[in-house]
Scaffold this motif. Structure first.
Motif, PDB file in Angstrom:
ATOM      1  N   ASP A   1     -15.122   1.315   7.015  1.00  0.00           N
ATOM      2  CA  ASP A   1     -16.330   2.081   7.308  1.00  0.00           C
ATOM      3  C   ASP A   1     -16.083   3.575   7.185  1.00  0.00           C
ATOM      4  N   GLY A   2     -15.135   3.956   6.341  1.00  0.00           N
ATOM      5  CA  GLY A   2     -14.926   5.371   6.104  1.00  0.00           C
ATOM      6  C   GLY A   2     -13.881   6.001   6.973  1.00  0.00           C
ATOM      7  N   ARG A   3     -13.264   5.227   7.841  1.00  0.00           N
ATOM      8  CA  ARG A   3     -12.253   5.823   8.709  1.00  0.00           C
ATOM      9  C   ARG A   3     -10.882   5.738   8.068  1.00  0.00           C
ATOM     10  N   PRO A   4     -10.037   6.696   8.353  1.00  0.00           N
ATOM     11  CA  PRO A   4      -8.672   6.612   7.838  1.00  0.00           C
ATOM     12  C   PRO A   4      -7.794   5.747   8.725  1.00  0.00           C
ATOM     13  N   TRP A   5      -6.957   4.954   8.097  1.00  0.00           N
ATOM     14  CA  TRP A   5      -6.025   4.105   8.839  1.00  0.00           C
ATOM     15  C   TRP A   5      -4.614   4.504   8.452  1.00  0.00           C
ATOM     16  N   MET A   6      -3.701   4.043   9.260  1.00  0.00           N
ATOM     17  CA  MET A   6      -2.297   4.276   8.953  1.00  0.00           C
ATOM     18  C   MET A   6      -1.632   2.923   8.743  1.00  0.00           C
ATOM     19  N   VAL A   7      -0.876   2.825   7.681  1.00  0.00           N
ATOM     20  CA  VAL A   7      -0.165   1.588   7.392  1.00  0.00           C
ATOM     21  C   VAL A   7       1.289   1.799   7.790  1.00  0.00           C
ATOM     22  N   ASN A   8       1.784   0.949   8.651  1.00  0.00           N
ATOM     23  CA  ASN A   8       3.145   1.094   9.140  1.00  0.00           C
ATOM     24  C   ASN A   8       3.969  -0.102   8.702  1.00  0.00           C
TER      25      ASN A   8
ATOM     26  N   TYR B   1       8.025   3.226   8.904  1.00  0.00           N
ATOM     27  CA  TYR B   1       7.684   3.932   7.672  1.00  0.00           C
ATOM     28  C   TYR B   1       6.174   3.843   7.533  1.00  0.00           C
ATOM     29  N   SER B   2       5.538   4.964   7.340  1.00  0.00           N
ATOM     30  CA  SER B   2       4.080   4.970   7.409  1.00  0.00           C
ATOM     31  C   SER B   2       3.470   5.688   6.225  1.00  0.00           C
ATOM     32  N   TYR B   3       2.257   5.314   5.953  1.00  0.00           N
ATOM     33  CA  TYR B   3       1.434   6.070   5.027  1.00  0.00           C
ATOM     34  C   TYR B   3      -0.018   5.835   5.427  1.00  0.00           C
ATOM     35  N   PHE B   4      -0.914   6.546   4.764  1.00  0.00           N
ATOM     36  CA  PHE B   4      -2.309   6.497   5.166  1.00  0.00           C
ATOM     37  C   PHE B   4      -3.119   5.655   4.211  1.00  0.00           C
ATOM     38  N   MET B   5      -4.106   5.010   4.758  1.00  0.00           N
ATOM     39  CA  MET B   5      -5.024   4.224   3.943  1.00  0.00           C
ATOM     40  C   MET B   5      -6.427   4.748   4.238  1.00  0.00           C
ATOM     41  N   PHE B   6      -7.053   5.261   3.216  1.00  0.00           N
ATOM     42  CA  PHE B   6      -8.389   5.811   3.404  1.00  0.00           C
ATOM     43  C   PHE B   6      -9.409   4.793   2.929  1.00  0.00           C
ATOM     44  N   THR B   7     -10.367   4.523   3.742  1.00  0.00           N
ATOM     45  CA  THR B   7     -11.412   3.589   3.330  1.00  0.00           C
ATOM     46  C   THR B   7     -12.606   4.386   2.850  1.00  0.00           C
ATOM     47  N   ARG B   8     -13.274   3.806   1.873  1.00  0.00           N
ATOM     48  CA  ARG B   8     -14.414   4.498   1.301  1.00  0.00           C
ATOM     49  C   ARG B   8     -15.657   4.318   2.164  1.00  0.00           C
ATOM     50  N   GLY B   9     -15.782   3.150   2.746  1.00  0.00           N
ATOM     51  CA  GLY B   9     -17.018   2.834   3.432  1.00  0.00           C
ATOM     52  C   GLY B   9     -17.992   2.236   2.440  1.00  0.00           C
ATOM     53  N   GLY B  10     -19.009   1.609   2.929  1.00  0.00           N
ATOM     54  CA  GLY B  10     -19.976   1.022   2.029  1.00  0.00           C
ATOM     55  C   GLY B  10     -19.745  -0.457   1.841  1.00  0.00           C
ATOM     56  N   PRO B  11     -20.618  -1.103   1.100  1.00  0.00           N
ATOM     57  CA  PRO B  11     -20.585  -2.557   1.021  1.00  0.00           C
ATOM     58  C   PRO B  11     -19.600  -3.110  -0.001  1.00  0.00           C
ATOM     59  N   TYR B  12     -18.890  -2.274  -0.721  1.00  0.00           N
ATOM     60  CA  TYR B  12     -18.028  -2.786  -1.783  1.00  0.00           C
ATOM     61  C   TYR B  12     -16.609  -2.954  -1.283  1.00  0.00           C
ATOM     62  N   TRP B  13     -15.960  -3.975  -1.822  1.00  0.00           N
ATOM     63  CA  TRP B  13     -14.539  -4.145  -1.522  1.00  0.00           C
ATOM     64  C   TRP B  13     -13.758  -3.072  -2.247  1.00  0.00           C
ATOM     65  N   GLN B  14     -12.631  -2.766  -1.681  1.00  0.00           N
ATOM     66  CA  GLN B  14     -11.863  -1.628  -2.162  1.00  0.00           C
ATOM     67  C   GLN B  14     -10.425  -2.086  -2.334  1.00  0.00           C
ATOM     68  N   GLU B  15      -9.833  -1.675  -3.435  1.00  0.00           N
ATOM     69  CA  GLU B  15      -8.438  -2.036  -3.673  1.00  0.00           C
ATOM     70  C   GLU B  15      -7.566  -0.838  -3.360  1.00  0.00           C
TER      71      GLU B  15
ATOM     72  N   PHE C   1       9.179   8.467   6.872  1.00  0.00           N
ATOM     73  CA  PHE C   1       9.994   7.887   7.926  1.00  0.00           C
ATOM     74  C   PHE C   1       9.659   8.543   9.254  1.00  0.00           C
ATOM     75  N   SER C   2       9.434   7.748  10.265  1.00  0.00           N
ATOM     76  CA  SER C   2       9.142   8.331  11.563  1.00  0.00           C
ATOM     77  C   SER C   2       9.854   7.541  12.639  1.00  0.00           C
ATOM     78  N   ASN C   3      10.111   8.211  13.731  1.00  0.00           N
ATOM     79  CA  ASN C   3      10.759   7.579  14.866  1.00  0.00           C
ATOM     80  C   ASN C   3       9.945   7.914  16.107  1.00  0.00           C
ATOM     81  N   GLN C   4       9.553   6.908  16.845  1.00  0.00           N
ATOM     82  CA  GLN C   4       8.734   7.076  18.039  1.00  0.00           C
ATOM     83  C   GLN C   4       7.494   7.898  17.750  1.00  0.00           C
ATOM     84  N   GLY C   5       6.909   7.683  16.612  1.00  0.00           N
ATOM     85  CA  GLY C   5       5.661   8.344  16.294  1.00  0.00           C
ATOM     86  C   GLY C   5       5.790   9.771  15.822  1.00  0.00           C
TER      87      GLY C   5
END
Lengths: 432, 328
Positions: free
Chosen positions: B216-223, B238-252, B262-266
């Motif tokens: 729904d348009g919110r950014p997520w973090m993939v860990n 190990y993290s990176y960000f996943m941005f969602t577009r929002g809307g009714p379409y599936w997104q790859e 690389f992160s330790n304890q956030g």
């Protein structure tokens, strides 16, 4: 340097004095102290209350009200008309500098100013942060000997500097050269605020532009512009056309008894238009919604016009001419075709859903408004006149709110955007 | 120890009613959380604070329980409780799995012929095609530290995708030390072999993570967590960000593994190291974008594949200012 040590020494003495006094005044709360009590006693009670401040308090006025205020709070109240904007914030900071030539209590003041920034709407202003850092006395907290470098030199002040930088970080502000100069002047190169600064510079520049679906920082206030932006944001097809089917009627022109006409903004791409023209009129299409979309911190709701997935026997496979096909060689049947190495397809059936024909954002989520959208769509899609349209709306608002059990059952006003905090997915499931 | 956990878990399944009193045992907390995600709608069991909060929670839970009651057998029917039978069943099950593992090892890695595994360029790791797929995931929110966020995981409308939804609330818990709060997370359970031995995924022949999602348009973090036995490394991710577009379409979403930092304890570490893909223990999604309100994320499947066009080894060079030791 020497005066700072002297102040620290004086602080220790006064605290010791406060301890003695506190022992003498067993059971007496400090707020009950008479206002004409000697100054040393007053100061010591203040330091006794909050041990976190290493820096001695400024001479507080004795007419201070009994309830505990943060120190320097009065600087932020001086705006005569109560205006809370950047100018008054800057004035408060400058007043602090003028009243305290010796910068007494500047750590407390900076913490207070950081808390106040949101009120004054300056939390995204880099110049204001630099001004806050400028309050720190220069060259005083720089470590001069090896031992001062090893052990944290002036830890409270360094923590305060880090707090300023952290608030910048939380609001996504990239520090600039001026910040760097200030930090070097105040704390020196080998210090924790400087370390934080280097980290921020490194990682902010790396992650600055990674969002593939950028949203402008300042969203448009006008709901029609916002709807336009949201629809463009959702639609991947760049050739799609945004149409405003109905502008919101101005509320103040006519009496309040007149129902307010909500705005209706829709988007449709040429491909969707063609698909709708090909749609079998025997099968109904559905208006579904509302679904939520977040644009930064604003939630807008949209509706979609869609059909169910065709059963497999009715689907006609569309032949793409070979010269149009990006994956052209897939059609070739040669001996050296693709082996196992070249299979980049996931071994899974992706979720397939029915085609989507159009999207819209409207000021109201009721059927009457959306029927107007369908009427507007018929002008460009004459085929829509033959196709039955079913409204699968989750929002006949009263029952929706009752079923969620959290909000009060009063129906929301027609032009709401944020009132419906309910989860649209749940609504959708409840309807289907 | 692990066997005992499993046994207890097994008996609970037999009983068919989750006992919240188990939450008092600290060792079982993860198990309980896992069981919660299994029971469809039930939120993470946490002690609630304050009567008003408890009220809303109860209404919510009651609401969800009612929803659940539509498609599960009612808990009214009396299941038979037999501790001995549960133990013997568990032991038999574990020995069967051990036998399968030995036989599969004879055939090839993960029970498939070696040639097939070597030629594989794209692999689906997690999919959501039924309720049993949800058992591989754990959902948590800041309720565990006293916050107000809520998160639920269930199958989507068409029963072909997972729907992660809830409400994010950045209200800090009133415990006197937390200054801010507001996160919701979903993470995969560590895969377990027979007798609850820890196992891991080997993705070393792939270089990109692939997700088919709708948000729904919110950014997520993939860990991504590496499998490790060193206790000091258990908070490393190990993290990176996943941005969602929002809307009714599936997104790859395709994220190369070289992009993961690389992160330790956030906290992002100064010295960055590449994610090593031969022992991956779990993947997770975190939402903490400081925006209060409802959210949802639909996930179709999660896979890994080889992108021949991607040749980057690691995206983040180390800075000589931050870690001079690496440059000596």
């Amino acid at each position: 340097m020497s005066w700072a040590q002297a102040i620290l020494l004086a602080r220790g003495l006064s605290r010791g004095w406060g301890g003695i006094c506190g022992a003498a005044l067993t059971g007496a709360t400090f707020s009950q102290l008479p206002p004409q009590s000697p100054r040393g006693l007053h100061c010591s009670s203040a330091t006794h209350n909050s041990d976190s401040s290493l820096v001695p308090r400024p001479p507080e006025p004795l007419r201070k009200p009994a309830k505990a205020l943060a120190p320097h709070e009065e600087l932020f109240r001086q705006a005569p008309d109560g205006a809370r904007d950047k100018a008054s914030f800057v004035r408060a900071v400058q007043n602090f500098g003028q009243h305290n030539v010796h910068k007494r209590g500047h750590v407390d003041f900076i913490y207070l100013a950081l808390r106040k920034m949101k009120e004054y709407g300056v939390e995204r202003d880099l110049a204001v942060y630099n001004m806050l850092l400028d309050i720190f006395p220069k060259e005083v907290f720089r470590p001069r000997s090896v031992f001062q470098k090893i052990f944290i030199h002036y830890p409270r002040q360094q923590e305060c500097g880090i707090a300023v930088l952290e608030q910048m970080e939380n609001h996504g502000l990239m520090p600039n050269k001026e910040t760097e100069f200030l930090l070097i002047q105040i704390f020196g190169r080998k210090s924790y605020p400087m370390l934080k600064f280097v980290r921020m510079q490194l990682w902010f520049s790396r992650f600055k532009n990674i969002n593939p679906f950028p949203v402008p920082r300042d969203l448009p206030q006008d709901p029609v512009d916002l709807a336009r932006l949201g629809l463009r944001h959702m639609e991947p097809d760049l050739s799609a056309r945004v149409t405003v089917y109905q502008m919101p009627s101005s509320k103040d022109s006519i009496g309040t008894a007149d129902p307010i006409e909500p705005h209706i903004v829709g988007i449709q791409s040429p491909d969707q238009q063609a698909a709708l023209a090909r749609h079998n009129p025997a099968r109904p299409i559905f208006v579904e919604g509302p679904f939520s979309l977040w644009l930064r911190n604003k939630c807008v709701y949209y509706h979609i016009l869609r059909a169910d997935l065709l059963p497999p026997e009715e689907r006609e496979v569309e032949e793409i001419p070979e010269e149009w096909n990006l994956y052209y060689p897939m059609q070739l049947d040669l001996d050296y075709g693709r082996s196992g190495w070249d299979d980049y397809q996931f071994d899974i059936n992706e979720v397939e859903e029915g085609p989507i024909f159009a999207m819209c954002m409207a000021g109201a989520h009721d059927q009457a408004t959306l029927a107007k959208w369908i009427q507007g769509l018929q002008e460009t899609n004459p085929a829509l006149a033959q196709i039955p349209v079913v409204f699968r709306l989750a929002a006949s608002t009263g029952e929706l709110l009752a079923s969620s059990g959290l909000e009060e059952p009063s129906p929301p006003p027609p032009e709401e955007q944020e009132e419906e905090e309910d989860d649209p997915q749940r609504q959708r499931r409840g309807q289907s | 120890m692990a066997l005992v956990h499993k046994l207890l878990n097994g008996t609970y399944i037999l009983r068919k009613c989750p006992q919240p009193s188990v939450a008092s045992c600290p060792f079982l907390s993860t198990r309980v959380a896992g069981y919660c995600s299994k029971s469809l709608e039930k939120p993470v069991a946490t002690p609630s604070k304050g009567s008003s909060q408890r009220n809303t929670e109860e209404t919510l839970q009651g609401h969800h329980q009612r929803e659940v009651a539509l498609d599960i057998t009612s808990p009214e029917e009396k299941p038979e409780v037999s501790f001995d039978k549960a133990i013997t069943d568990e032991i038999k099950d574990h020995f069967r799995r051990l036998k399968d593992e030995i036989v599969n090892h004879w055939i090839g890695p993960e029970g498939r012929p070696l040639q097939e595994v070597l030629l594989e360029q794209a692999k689906v790791v997690w999919q959501f095609r039924g309720k049993e797929d949800l058992d591989k995931w754990i959902v948590t929110s800041d309720k565990t530290i006293g916050g107000r966020s809520e998160v639920f995981l269930k199958m989507g409308k068409n029963n072909q995708s997972a729907l992660l939804y809830g409400t994010l609330s950045s209200e800090a818990p009133h415990d006197g030390e937390s200054g801010r709060s507001g996160y919701c997370a979903m993470m995969s359970k560590v895969p377990r072999g027979s007798f609850e031995r820890k196992r891991s995924y080997d993705w070393s022949q792939f270089n990109t993570l692939y997700l088919r999602v709708r948000g729904d348009g919110r950014p997520w973090m993939v860990n991504i967590r590496e499998d490790t036995d060193i206790i000091q490394r258990k908070n490393q991710m190990y993290s990176y960000f996943m941005f969602t577009r929002g809307g009714p379409y599936w997104q790859e979403v395709k994220i190369p593994f070289s992009k993961f930092f690389f992160s330790n304890q956030g906290r992002i570490r100064d010295a960055q190291y590449q994610l090593l893909l031969d022992k991956i223990s779990s993947i997770g999604f975190t939402l903490a974008d400081k925006v209060d309100g409802p959210f949802f994320l639909e996930i179709d499947f999660i896979g890994v594949f080889t992108d021949p066009a991607h040749t980057e080894e690691f995206a983040y060079e180390n800075s000589p200012v931050l870690n001079p030791r690496l440059f000596k």
